[in-house]
Scaffold this motif. Structure first.
Motif, PDB file in Angstrom:
ATOM      1  N   LEU A 233       1.948   2.957  -2.265  1.00 40.34           N
ATOM      2  CA  LEU A 233       0.846   3.299  -3.160  1.00 40.34           C
ATOM      3  C   LEU A 233      -0.120   2.129  -3.296  1.00 40.34           C
ATOM      4  N   ALA A 234       0.402   0.934  -3.505  1.00 42.26           N
ATOM      5  CA  ALA A 234      -0.459  -0.246  -3.650  1.00 42.26           C
ATOM      6  C   ALA A 234      -1.324  -0.436  -2.413  1.00 42.26           C
ATOM      7  N   ARG A 235      -0.733  -0.239  -1.252  1.00 41.62           N
ATOM      8  CA  ARG A 235      -1.499  -0.385  -0.009  1.00 41.62           C
ATOM      9  C   ARG A 235      -2.614   0.651   0.078  1.00 41.62           C
ATOM     10  N   GLU A 236      -2.334   1.883  -0.334  1.00 41.42           N
ATOM     11  CA  GLU A 236      -3.360   2.928  -0.282  1.00 41.42           C
ATOM     12  C   GLU A 236      -4.464   2.672  -1.305  1.00 41.42           C
ATOM     13  N   LEU A 237      -4.109   2.280  -2.503  1.00 42.02           N
ATOM     14  CA  LEU A 237      -5.127   1.978  -3.513  1.00 42.02           C
ATOM     15  C   LEU A 237      -5.992   0.802  -3.079  1.00 42.02           C
ATOM     16  N   ALA A 238      -5.360  -0.213  -2.510  1.00 41.25           N
ATOM     17  CA  ALA A 238      -6.105  -1.386  -2.031  1.00 41.25           C
ATOM     18  C   ALA A 238      -7.029  -1.003  -0.878  1.00 41.25           C
ATOM     19  N   ARG A 239      -6.533  -0.160   0.022  1.00 44.51           N
ATOM     20  CA  ARG A 239      -7.360   0.290   1.150  1.00 44.51           C
ATOM     21  C   ARG A 239      -8.594   1.023   0.648  1.00 44.51           C
ATOM     22  N   ARG A 240      -8.401   1.916  -0.306  1.00 45.30           N
ATOM     23  CA  ARG A 240      -9.536   2.670  -0.861  1.00 45.30           C
ATOM     24  C   ARG A 240     -10.547   1.736  -1.520  1.00 45.30           C
TER      25      ARG A 240
ATOM     26  N   ALA B 263       8.019  -7.555  -6.875  1.00 44.43           N
ATOM     27  CA  ALA B 263       6.570  -7.713  -7.008  1.00 44.43           C
ATOM     28  C   ALA B 263       5.834  -6.383  -6.925  1.00 44.43           C
ATOM     29  N   ALA B 264       6.543  -5.306  -6.646  1.00 39.65           N
ATOM     30  CA  ALA B 264       5.900  -4.004  -6.434  1.00 39.65           C
ATOM     31  C   ALA B 264       5.084  -3.559  -7.642  1.00 39.65           C
ATOM     32  N   ALA B 265       5.593  -3.759  -8.839  1.00 40.17           N
ATOM     33  CA  ALA B 265       4.863  -3.359 -10.050  1.00 40.17           C
ATOM     34  C   ALA B 265       3.549  -4.129 -10.166  1.00 40.17           C
ATOM     35  N   ASP B 266       3.603  -5.418  -9.884  1.00 36.09           N
ATOM     36  CA  ASP B 266       2.385  -6.223  -9.945  1.00 36.09           C
ATOM     37  C   ASP B 266       1.399  -5.804  -8.862  1.00 36.09           C
ATOM     38  N   GLN B 267       1.909  -5.446  -7.708  1.00 38.30           N
ATOM     39  CA  GLN B 267       1.025  -5.050  -6.618  1.00 38.30           C
ATOM     40  C   GLN B 267       0.282  -3.758  -6.931  1.00 38.30           C
ATOM     41  N   ILE B 268       0.954  -2.777  -7.529  1.00 35.84           N
ATOM     42  CA  ILE B 268       0.217  -1.554  -7.855  1.00 35.84           C
ATOM     43  C   ILE B 268      -0.763  -1.801  -8.999  1.00 35.84           C
ATOM     44  N   THR B 269      -0.419  -2.704  -9.899  1.00 37.13           N
ATOM     45  CA  THR B 269      -1.329  -3.035 -10.991  1.00 37.13           C
ATOM     46  C   THR B 269      -2.609  -3.663 -10.453  1.00 37.13           C
ATOM     47  N   VAL B 270      -2.462  -4.633  -9.582  1.00 37.14           N
ATOM     48  CA  VAL B 270      -3.630  -5.307  -9.009  1.00 37.14           C
ATOM     49  C   VAL B 270      -4.475  -4.331  -8.198  1.00 37.14           C
ATOM     50  N   ALA B 271      -3.836  -3.563  -7.321  1.00 37.64           N
ATOM     51  CA  ALA B 271      -4.578  -2.637  -6.475  1.00 37.64           C
ATOM     52  C   ALA B 271      -5.252  -1.547  -7.300  1.00 37.64           C
ATOM     53  N   GLY B 272      -4.556  -1.027  -8.296  1.00 39.38           N
ATOM     54  CA  GLY B 272      -5.136   0.007  -9.150  1.00 39.38           C
ATOM     55  C   GLY B 272      -6.327  -0.496  -9.945  1.00 39.38           C
TER      56      GLY B 272
ATOM     57  N   LEU C  88      -2.552  10.463  -6.859  1.00 37.71           N
ATOM     58  CA  LEU C  88      -1.750   9.636  -5.952  1.00 37.71           C
ATOM     59  C   LEU C  88      -0.693   8.847  -6.716  1.00 37.71           C
ATOM     60  N   VAL C  89      -1.091   8.260  -7.831  1.00 32.13           N
ATOM     61  CA  VAL C  89      -0.167   7.460  -8.631  1.00 32.13           C
ATOM     62  C   VAL C  89       0.952   8.333  -9.172  1.00 32.13           C
ATOM     63  N   GLU C  90       0.596   9.475  -9.733  1.00 31.59           N
ATOM     64  CA  GLU C  90       1.599  10.361 -10.324  1.00 31.59           C
ATOM     65  C   GLU C  90       2.582  10.895  -9.279  1.00 31.59           C
TER      66      GLU C  90
END
Length: 101
Positions: free
Chosen positions: A37-44, A63-72, A91-93
């Motif tokens: 998810l983080a990769r997809e949000l960051a890509r967008r 670090a996954a939680a931090d990564q989705i936070t940053v990307a989101g 996507l997140v849900e």
């Protein structure tokens, strides 16, 4: 101005659930789902900024939680419309459901 509150709330909720999840849950796929998810949000976000997308590195399951936070949050800054916010929230849900947290 676009209201990105639904996106940031969804991302924060998923991140909080990941932080509270036991290590065994993270190992069983929740962290991998979050990284995807983080990769997809960051890509967008990068595409909307006119940048050549680069893949977010795997910084480990804790670090996954931090990564989705940053990307989101990065996506929330550049998202152009309500439809885009709705798609990102979906996507997140969906990722959170697949992660089982």
């Amino acid at each position: 101005m676009v209201d990105t509150t639904p996106l940031t709330r969804a991302v924060e909720h998923f991140a909080d659930r990941l932080r509270a999840a036991p290590q065994s849950r993270l190992q069983r796929g929740a962290a991998a789902e979050a990284l995807g998810l983080a990769r997809e949000l960051a890509r967008r976000a990068q595409v909307l900024e006119g940048l050549e997308p680069r893949e977010m590195p795997d910084a480990g399951m804790f670090a996954a939680a931090d990564q989705i936070t940053v990307a989101g949050n990065d996506l929330a800054v550049v998202v152009p419309g309500e439809t885009d916010v709705d798609e990102a929230v979906q996507l997140v849900e969906e990722a959170q459901k697949r992660a089982g947290v």
